[in-house]
Design a protein around this motif. Structure first.
Motif, PDB file in Angstrom:
ATOM      1  N   SER A 131     -58.440  94.662  91.868  1.00  0.00           N
ATOM      2  CA  SER A 131     -57.400  93.945  91.126  1.00  0.00           C
ATOM      3  C   SER A 131     -56.025  94.460  91.518  1.00  0.00           C
ATOM      4  O   SER A 131     -55.122  93.674  91.821  1.00  0.00           O
ATOM      5  CB  SER A 131     -57.572  94.125  89.612  1.00  0.00           C
ATOM      6  N   LEU A 137     -54.091  91.830  93.965  1.00  0.00           N
ATOM      7  CA  LEU A 137     -53.044  91.136  93.209  1.00  0.00           C
ATOM      8  C   LEU A 137     -51.651  91.625  93.603  1.00  0.00           C
ATOM      9  O   LEU A 137     -50.714  90.835  93.709  1.00  0.00           O
ATOM     10  CB  LEU A 137     -53.263  91.296  91.710  1.00  0.00           C
ATOM     11  N   ILE A 164     -57.151  86.416  93.184  1.00  0.00           N
ATOM     12  CA  ILE A 164     -57.904  86.422  91.928  1.00  0.00           C
ATOM     13  C   ILE A 164     -59.375  86.112  92.187  1.00  0.00           C
ATOM     14  O   ILE A 164     -60.268  86.799  91.662  1.00  0.00           O
ATOM     15  CB  ILE A 164     -57.293  85.419  90.919  1.00  0.00           C
ATOM     16  N   THR A 219     -61.112  89.076  93.767  1.00  0.00           N
ATOM     17  CA  THR A 219     -61.266  90.130  92.762  1.00  0.00           C
ATOM     18  C   THR A 219     -62.435  89.819  91.823  1.00  0.00           C
ATOM     19  O   THR A 219     -63.245  90.696  91.512  1.00  0.00           O
ATOM     20  CB  THR A 219     -59.954  90.285  91.956  1.00  0.00           C
ATOM     21  N   TRP A 276     -61.013  94.916  85.408  1.00  0.00           N
ATOM     22  CA  TRP A 276     -60.099  93.799  85.704  1.00  0.00           C
ATOM     23  C   TRP A 276     -58.848  93.857  84.826  1.00  0.00           C
ATOM     24  O   TRP A 276     -57.732  93.678  85.301  1.00  0.00           O
ATOM     25  CB  TRP A 276     -60.792  92.465  85.484  1.00  0.00           C
ATOM     26  N   GLY A 332     -56.672  96.917  85.846  1.00  0.00           N
ATOM     27  CA  GLY A 332     -56.042  96.682  87.142  1.00  0.00           C
ATOM     28  C   GLY A 332     -54.920  95.673  87.066  1.00  0.00           C
ATOM     29  O   GLY A 332     -53.836  95.876  87.622  1.00  0.00           O
ATOM     30  N   SER A 333     -55.148  94.575  86.361  1.00  0.00           N
ATOM     31  CA  SER A 333     -54.117  93.542  86.215  1.00  0.00           C
ATOM     32  C   SER A 333     -52.917  94.077  85.452  1.00  0.00           C
ATOM     33  O   SER A 333     -51.765  93.818  85.822  1.00  0.00           O
ATOM     34  CB  SER A 333     -54.699  92.320  85.493  1.00  0.00           C
TER      35      SER A 333
END
Length: 185
Positions: A111, A115, A139, A142, A164, A167-168
């Motif tokens: 992520s 990203l 995305i 990921t 997720w 990480g985001s």
């Protein structure tokens, strides 16, 4: 825990819980996809991209990429040590997993790297459609990487979901901090 167990159970052969459902070919594809989220691959990708950004004289973007991924890697390792959640008993015999389960490094770090790379490239691109396709691809990859971790039995679904989310959030925070105004010199 009940949801995690039911989800992982549904993806594995009831006679041999270490055998994911589906053909050997499908399991091989899942292993190939999951390897794209390995620390080794992601570190090499970040080093390559950092050098490339430096050569393109995008030193701010290079520093952002390097520091964000390095701190995410360290944070992930610390959380794994602190939580120390055991991995599922469903891990495929073809998968090696040496650290604890929570959060999924593959999910969190893919992520962060994918990203953030998409966001950095998006800053350089005026074509909004191209930026949307780039972000959608990051995305999608990921999600595929994280999903393969569950399919191969290396993680509980909650490990991947939290990976997720962390990480985001890490990327959003880094991007926000990189936009903060600097004092005059």
């Amino acid at each position: 825990a009940r949801i995690d167990l039911a989800f992982v159970h549904a993806l594995h052969d009831s006679a041999d819980t270490r055998d994911p459902i589906g053909s050997r070919g499908f399991e091989s594809i899942a292993r190939d996809i999951t390897s794209l989220g390995s620390n080794t691959f992601l570190v090499l990708l970040v080093l390559f991209a950092t050098v490339l950004l430096g050569l393109l004289q995008r030193t701010g973007a290079a520093a952002l990429l390097f520091t964000t991924t390095t701190t995410a890697l360290l944070f992930n390792a610390l959380v794994k040590l602190f939580i120390d959640r055991p991995r599922p008993d469903f891990t495929s015999v073809t998968v090696m997993a040496e650290t604890s389960s929570f959060p999924s490094s593959h999910a969190m770090l893919s992520s962060v790297v994918l990203l953030l790379l998409a966001a950095i490239a998006g800053r350089e691109c005026a074509n909004r459609t191209a930026v949307a396709v780039l972000m959608a691809g990051a995305i999608a990859l990921t999600v595929l990487i994280g999903t393969t971790r569950i399919y191969l039995g290396a993680h509980w679904p909650s490990d991947v979901l939290v990976g997720w989310v962390l990480g985001s959030a890490w990327v959003l925070l880094a991007l926000k901090l990189s936009e903060t105004p600097r004092p005059p010199e």
